[in-house]
Design a protein around this motif. Structure first.
Motif, PDB file in Angstrom:
ATOM      1  N   UNK A 139       0.658  -1.740   0.031  1.00  8.31           N
ATOM      2  CA  UNK A 139      -0.209  -0.234   0.167  1.00  8.31           C
ATOM      3  C   UNK A 139       0.827   1.227   0.253  1.00  8.31           C
ATOM      4  N   UNK A 140       0.879   2.595  -0.559  1.00  8.18           N
ATOM      5  CA  UNK A 140       0.668   3.820  -0.335  1.00  8.18           C
ATOM      6  C   UNK A 140       0.222   4.387  -0.117  1.00  8.18           C
ATOM      7  N   UNK A 141      -0.032   5.378   0.159  1.00  7.06           N
ATOM      8  CA  UNK A 141      -0.820   6.545   0.430  1.00  7.06           C
ATOM      9  C   UNK A 141      -0.407   8.080  -0.209  1.00  7.06           C
ATOM     10  N   UNK A 142       0.139   8.174  -0.784  1.00  5.40           N
ATOM     11  CA  UNK A 142       0.169   9.423  -1.987  1.00  5.40           C
ATOM     12  C   UNK A 142      -1.104  10.850  -1.804  1.00  5.40           C
ATOM     13  N   UNK A 143      -0.456  11.837  -2.399  1.00 10.74           N
ATOM     14  CA  UNK A 143      -1.679  12.571  -2.199  1.00 10.74           C
ATOM     15  C   UNK A 143      -1.308  12.482  -4.082  1.00 10.74           C
ATOM     16  N   UNK A 144      -3.699  13.257  -3.878  1.00  7.34           N
ATOM     17  CA  UNK A 144      -3.923  13.397  -4.925  1.00  7.34           C
ATOM     18  C   UNK A 144      -4.206  14.519  -5.224  1.00  7.34           C
ATOM     19  N   UNK A 178      -1.810  16.054   3.083  1.00  8.33           N
ATOM     20  CA  UNK A 178      -0.728  15.465   2.948  1.00  8.33           C
ATOM     21  C   UNK A 178      -0.408  17.650   2.117  1.00  8.33           C
ATOM     22  N   UNK A 179       0.247  18.388   2.686  1.00 11.50           N
ATOM     23  CA  UNK A 179       0.483  19.756   1.672  1.00 11.50           C
ATOM     24  C   UNK A 179      -0.857  20.658   0.930  1.00 11.50           C
ATOM     25  N   UNK A 180      -1.713  20.262   1.557  1.00  6.69           N
ATOM     26  CA  UNK A 180      -3.137  20.731   1.621  1.00  6.69           C
ATOM     27  C   UNK A 180      -3.208  20.138  -0.096  1.00  6.69           C
ATOM     28  N   UNK A 181      -3.409  18.769  -0.258  1.00  7.93           N
ATOM     29  CA  UNK A 181      -3.576  17.766  -0.606  1.00  7.93           C
ATOM     30  C   UNK A 181      -4.650  16.206  -0.023  1.00  7.93           C
TER      31      UNK A 181
END
Length: 191
Positions: A139-144, A178-181
């Motif tokens: 799993x990864x949890x990146x920003x969209x 994260x970072x507003x996203x």
């Protein structure tokens, strides 16, 4: 150009990635997503490096390191989610099922090594390490971020598009930002 990714058992290489200019500074050392809040706050200065040294000496490496022509170029934090207190106990990032998934939570490329294919190699190397260690899924949890620029201080989580290019698919929304996203949960099933 030779780009290789291997488990992070060499503490000196980890130190190349993470040691701050002032060794007594309490920088991340990629421990923030591994430890509970109390443990994380208790480790200050060089104690953080000592903890990473301990992690590097275990059979299960704390992640993978990329080397470009023999020089340390990048890092990816990957481990069983059960070892990562903030993910294992998160109220913001859902647990989809009981699979013993591995989490790929951090990607960092050193200045001077960016835009040379290090990030995709780190993702593939992390997935390969998880597969070789018996993980059924990563799993990864990146920003969209929809293609918008991500502030470099928050870019370590990655972006949806970079993980899609690596064969991950969106599996769920999260309540994390994260970072507003918004962050999403992405998965790559392993055979």
């Amino acid at each position: 150009m030779t780009l290789e990714v291997a488990p992070a058992h060499d503490f000196d290489d980890m130190a190349t990635m993470f040691t701050p200019r002032k060794p007594e500074s309490s920088v991340c050392w990629c421990l923030s997503w591994r430890l509970s809040s109390n443990e994380n706050r208790a480790l200050a200065g060089t104690a953080r490096a000592d903890k990473v040294h301990e992690l590097c000496s275990r059979d299960l490496a704390p992640g993978v390191l990329a080397h470009l022509d023999g020089e340390v170029a990048g890092w990816a934090g990957i481990a069983p989610r059960s070892e990562l207190h903030p993910f294992a106990n998160s109220r913001n990032i859902p647990h989809l099922d009981d699979l013993p998934v591995w989490s790929l939570w951090c990607i960092r490329v050193r200045p001077g090594f960016r835009r040379q294919g290090v990030t995709p190699a780190l993702i593939e190397g992390a997935v390969a390490y998880a597969r070789a260690s018996g993980a059924p899924c990563v799993e990864s949890y990146p920003v969209d971020n929809g293609g918008q620029r991500v502030d470099l201080t928050m870019a370590y989580v990655g972006t949806r598009s970079m993980f899609e290019r690596a064969g991950f698919i969106k599996a769920a929304e999260t309540d994390s930002v994260a970072g507003g996203f918004p962050r999403i949960l992405m998965r790559r099933m392993l055979d």
